[in-house]
Scaffold this active site. Structure first.
Site, PDB file in Angstrom:
ATOM      1  N   ASP A  87     -35.940 -18.061  16.133  1.00 16.49           N
ATOM      2  CA  ASP A  87     -35.829 -16.648  15.757  1.00 16.49           C
ATOM      3  C   ASP A  87     -35.428 -15.788  16.951  1.00 16.49           C
ATOM      4  OD1 ASP A  87     -35.930 -14.507  14.026  1.00 16.49           O
ATOM      5  OD2 ASP A  87     -38.084 -14.199  14.228  1.00 16.49           O
ATOM      6  N   ASN A  96     -32.949 -15.575   3.656  1.00 18.34           N
ATOM      7  CA  ASN A  96     -31.817 -15.142   4.483  1.00 18.34           C
ATOM      8  C   ASN A  96     -30.541 -14.903   3.661  1.00 18.34           C
ATOM      9  OD1 ASN A  96     -32.824 -17.197   7.333  1.00 18.34           O
ATOM     10  ND2 ASN A  96     -33.207 -15.016   6.975  1.00 18.34           N
TER      11      ASN A  96
HETATM   12  C1  IPE Z   1     -37.111 -17.139   9.777  1.00 16.43           C
HETATM   13  O1  IPE Z   1     -36.618 -16.065  10.504  1.00 16.43           O
HETATM   14  C2  IPE Z   1     -35.985 -17.987   9.266  1.00 16.43           C
HETATM   15  C3  IPE Z   1     -35.205 -18.675  10.277  1.00 16.43           C
HETATM   16  C4  IPE Z   1     -35.410 -18.704  11.558  1.00 16.43           C
HETATM   17  C5  IPE Z   1     -34.109 -19.435   9.768  1.00 16.43           C
HETATM   18  P1  IPE Z   1     -36.420 -14.632   9.852  1.00 16.43           P
HETATM   19  O2  IPE Z   1     -35.911 -13.760  10.919  1.00 16.43           O
HETATM   20  O3  IPE Z   1     -35.613 -14.738   8.614  1.00 16.43           O
HETATM   21  O4  IPE Z   1     -37.926 -14.252   9.437  1.00 16.43           O
HETATM   22  P2  IPE Z   1     -38.592 -12.834   9.226  1.00 16.43           P
HETATM   23  O5  IPE Z   1     -37.727 -12.093   8.264  1.00 16.43           O
HETATM   24  O6  IPE Z   1     -38.653 -12.159  10.543  1.00 16.43           O
HETATM   25  O7  IPE Z   1     -39.948 -13.145   8.698  1.00 16.43           O
HETATM   26  C1  IPE Z   2     -32.825 -16.316  13.630  1.00 17.78           C
HETATM   27  O1  IPE Z   2     -32.490 -15.139  14.274  1.00 17.78           O
HETATM   28  C2  IPE Z   2     -31.666 -16.985  12.935  1.00 17.78           C
HETATM   29  C3  IPE Z   2     -31.658 -16.860  11.479  1.00 17.78           C
HETATM   30  C4  IPE Z   2     -32.620 -16.354  10.748  1.00 17.78           C
HETATM   31  C5  IPE Z   2     -30.485 -17.352  10.790  1.00 17.78           C
HETATM   32  P1  IPE Z   2     -32.430 -13.778  13.499  1.00 17.78           P
HETATM   33  O2  IPE Z   2     -31.080 -13.623  12.916  1.00 17.78           O
HETATM   34  O3  IPE Z   2     -33.563 -13.663  12.530  1.00 17.78           O
HETATM   35  O4  IPE Z   2     -32.619 -12.730  14.665  1.00 17.78           O
HETATM   36  P2  IPE Z   2     -33.590 -11.468  14.678  1.00 17.78           P
HETATM   37  O5  IPE Z   2     -34.946 -11.980  14.295  1.00 17.78           O
HETATM   38  O6  IPE Z   2     -33.062 -10.502  13.686  1.00 17.78           O
HETATM   39  O7  IPE Z   2     -33.533 -10.977  16.076  1.00 17.78           O
HETATM   40 MG    MG Z   3     -35.454 -13.040  12.659  1.00 13.93          MG
END
Ligand code: IPE
Ligand code: IPE
Ligand code: MG
Length: 257
Positions: A23, A71
């Site tokens: 993340d 997502n």
């Molecule tokens: C969790 O991250 C999913 C992945 C890393 C693929 P998110 O960024 O989607 O989770 P939330 O929304 O902060 O809980």
């Molecule tokens: C994790 O990084 C990757 C995916 C969920 C695909 P994020 O895209 O959630 O990045 P932040 O959490 O918004 O910084």
């Molecule tokens: Mg994230």
């Protein structure tokens, strides 16, 4: 620096399976004045580095949460960019996976992926299917609630068709219906970027995992951070519901045999 940290790891007690919620890509990019996809692109380098780090330590299973069911709700451009990145990365990495005897697996609802991504993925799964040293498990279009609902549906179907008796359903039965049925449960779950939640990831399988949270954003996460997490893991007392005294006695008994 990396080697110094590595030396502090007890190589006889490394986890067999590590799961990571990768993340913080979006925030990492924004902080540098770029768009979110720039962060995702840089996240690939971390995947390579961590995979290598796991192989160095003989960690047999690595599960990476790459894309959740939720997502799909992100802006269309980002979802498309992520799918293209996925295909591109897999195409480039299959050779390395084969060279290092790494078998690729996917957990998640891959029927929801665009056809070009699904095809590329299936090719990579087939091309690495003979490898048997390490396992890289990608959680793609995955969520734990999706997985559990799916498992319950399939159990119900088998009961309906007379292949399974309700009174015979055990934890092992349920385990067998999960998308992770071939893998041991993760012993260590790492989440980067400073969020303290599970976000619908392996809810059942993480029942007794040690959880490790770090504020490092995923694109900055490297082997030395992984090693720190493992050292932290090795300093935990995993009681599995028992008391410290019981654990102590167990340890003494096993050292006498
Ligand atoms: C969790 O991250 C999913 C992945 C890393 C693929 P998110 O960024 O989607 O989770 P939330 O929304 O902060 O809980
Ligand atoms: C994790 O990084 C990757 C995916 C969920 C695909 P994020 O895209 O959630 O990045 P932040 O959490 O918004 O910084
Ligand atoms: Mg994230």
């Amino acid at each position: 620096m990396e080697e110094d940290v590595k030396e502090r790891i007890d190589l006889t007690r490394v986890p067999n399976h590590i799961a990571i919620i990768m993340d913080g890509n979006g925030r990492w990019a924004k902080e540098k004045g770029h768009d979110r996809l720039y962060g995702h692109y840089h996240g690939v380098e971390s995947v390579r580095n961590i995979l290598e780090g796991c192989a160095d330590l003989n960690i047999r299973y690595l599960t990476l949460y790459a894309f959740s069911t939720e997502n799909w709700e992100r802006p269309k451009d980002e979802v498309e960019g992520l799918m293209e990145l996925l295909v591109d990365t897999i195409r480039k990495e299959v050779e390395t996976l084969n060279k290092n005897n790494i078998k690729l697996h996917v957990i998640g609802d891959i029927d929801t992926l665009p056809a070009f991504a699904k095809n590329e993925l299936e090719e990579a799964l087939a091309e690495t299917s003979q490898n048997n040293k390490f396992n890289l498990i990608l959680a793609l279009s995955y969520s734990s609630r999706w997985e559990l609902v799916n498992a319950v549906k399939n159990i119900a179907l088998d009961v309906k068709q007379g292949n399974l008796q309700p009174e015979d359903i055990s934890q092992d039965t349920l385990q067998g219906y999960l998308s992770t049925s071939e893998f041991p449960d993760p012993e260590l779950m790492i989440r980067t970027s400073g969020e303290y939640r599970i976000s619908n990831f392996l809810l059942y399988q993480l029942a007794y995992a040690e959880l490790y949270f770090t504020s490092t954003r995923w694109p900055d996460f490297r082997k030395e951070h992984l090693y720190e997490a493992i050292i932290d893991f090795q300093n935990r007392r995993r009681r599995f519901g028992k008391t410290d005294e019981q654990l102590h006695n167990q340890l003494q008994e096993s050292s006498m045999h």
